[in-house]
Design a protein around this motif. Structure first.
Motif, short mmCIF file in Angstrom:
data_model
loop_
_atom_site.label_atom_id
_atom_site.label_comp_id
_atom_site.label_asym_id
_atom_site.label_seq_id
_atom_site.Cartn_x
_atom_site.Cartn_y
_atom_site.Cartn_z
N SER A 1 0.88 -1.16 0.00
CA SER A 1 0.00 0.00 0.00
C SER A 1 0.92 1.22 0.00
O SER A 1 1.64 1.46 0.97
CB SER A 1 -0.88 -0.02 1.25
OG SER A 1 -1.79 1.04 1.22
N CYS A 2 0.88 1.97 -1.07
CA CYS A 2 1.80 3.10 -1.21
C CYS A 2 1.57 4.12 -0.10
O CYS A 2 0.44 4.50 0.19
CB CYS A 2 1.63 3.75 -2.58
SG CYS A 2 2.86 5.06 -2.88
N GLY A 3 2.67 4.55 0.51
CA GLY A 3 2.61 5.53 1.59
C GLY A 3 2.79 6.96 1.12
O GLY A 3 2.76 7.89 1.93
N GLN A 4 3.01 7.15 -0.18
CA GLN A 4 3.20 8.50 -0.72
C GLN A 4 1.90 9.28 -0.66
O GLN A 4 0.84 8.77 -1.04
CB GLN A 4 3.70 8.40 -2.17
CG GLN A 4 3.96 9.72 -2.85
CD GLN A 4 5.15 10.45 -2.26
OE1 GLN A 4 5.97 9.90 -1.54
NE2 GLN A 4 5.23 11.73 -2.56
N GLN A 5 1.98 10.52 -0.15
CA GLN A 5 0.80 11.39 -0.06
C GLN A 5 0.13 11.50 -1.43
O GLN A 5 0.77 11.79 -2.44
CB GLN A 5 1.24 12.79 0.41
CG GLN A 5 0.13 13.77 0.54
CD GLN A 5 -0.29 13.94 1.98
OE1 GLN A 5 0.43 13.57 2.88
NE2 GLN A 5 -1.46 14.48 2.18
N GLY A 6 -1.17 11.22 -1.46
CA GLY A 6 -1.94 11.37 -2.68
C GLY A 6 -1.94 10.14 -3.57
O GLY A 6 -2.65 10.09 -4.56
N CYS A 7 -1.15 9.13 -3.26
CA CYS A 7 -1.12 7.91 -4.07
C CYS A 7 -1.85 6.81 -3.30
O CYS A 7 -1.50 6.48 -2.17
CB CYS A 7 0.33 7.47 -4.35
SG CYS A 7 0.42 6.04 -5.47
#
Length: 156
Positions: A47-53
């Motif tokens: 689960s991508c932790g990048q903001q907005g992704c």
């Protein structure tokens, strides 16, 4: 014993590389909560932790599922591992896990011999179905040696 490993994953959506812990071995007696992770298909899901992704996907990682109470093991073999000759270094030509003779004797004496013959599967869905099948066998199956009745009520 359950085993965690840290891997780096590059998100295919936003290209950010992140570290993630993945399970390579799950012992559901030692860590019962992991049974639910497998059955609900949440184990080793990125689960991508990048903001907005919001990208999410299962990672293709080989994992051993070990049920000591049910006395069975299921080995999911990831696609990359299946093609890697190094993956087979501890397997016989019949798919039996090779262990030192003394360890094999100890497994036999303690009832852990099933560990040497895991049921190999090639998708996590197949693993899930096999685990459910074994749970149904445990719930509804007969003990070895039980004879079916001759009254005709057994059929379907």
């Amino acid at each position: 014993m359950s085993m965690l490993q840290t891997v780096e994953v590059t998100c295919p959506e936003c290209s950010v590389t992140q570290k993630m812990s993945v399970w390579t071995s799950v012992n559901v007696k030692a860590d019962p909560h992991l049974r639910d992770e497998v059955l609900e298909q949440r184990l080793n899901v990125f689960s991508c932790g990048q903001q907005g992704c919001d990208y999410r996907c299962p990672l293709d990682i080989s994992v051993l599922y070990h049920d000591m109470d049910g006395k069975f093991c299921v080995q999911y073999v990831a696609k990359e591992d299946m093609k890697n000759p190094n993956y087979y270094r501890h397997l016989s030509k019949q798919g039996v896990v090779m262990v030192p003779h003394l360890a094999a004797q100890m497994m036999e004496k303690t009832g852990g011999h099933y560990i040497r013959r895991p049921h190999h599967v090639f998708s996590m869905k197949e693993m899930l179905l096999y685990i459910l099948f074994r749970q149904f066998c445990e719930a509804y199956g007969r003990d070895a040696g039980d004879e079916p009745s001759d009254d005709g009520a057994e059929g379907g």
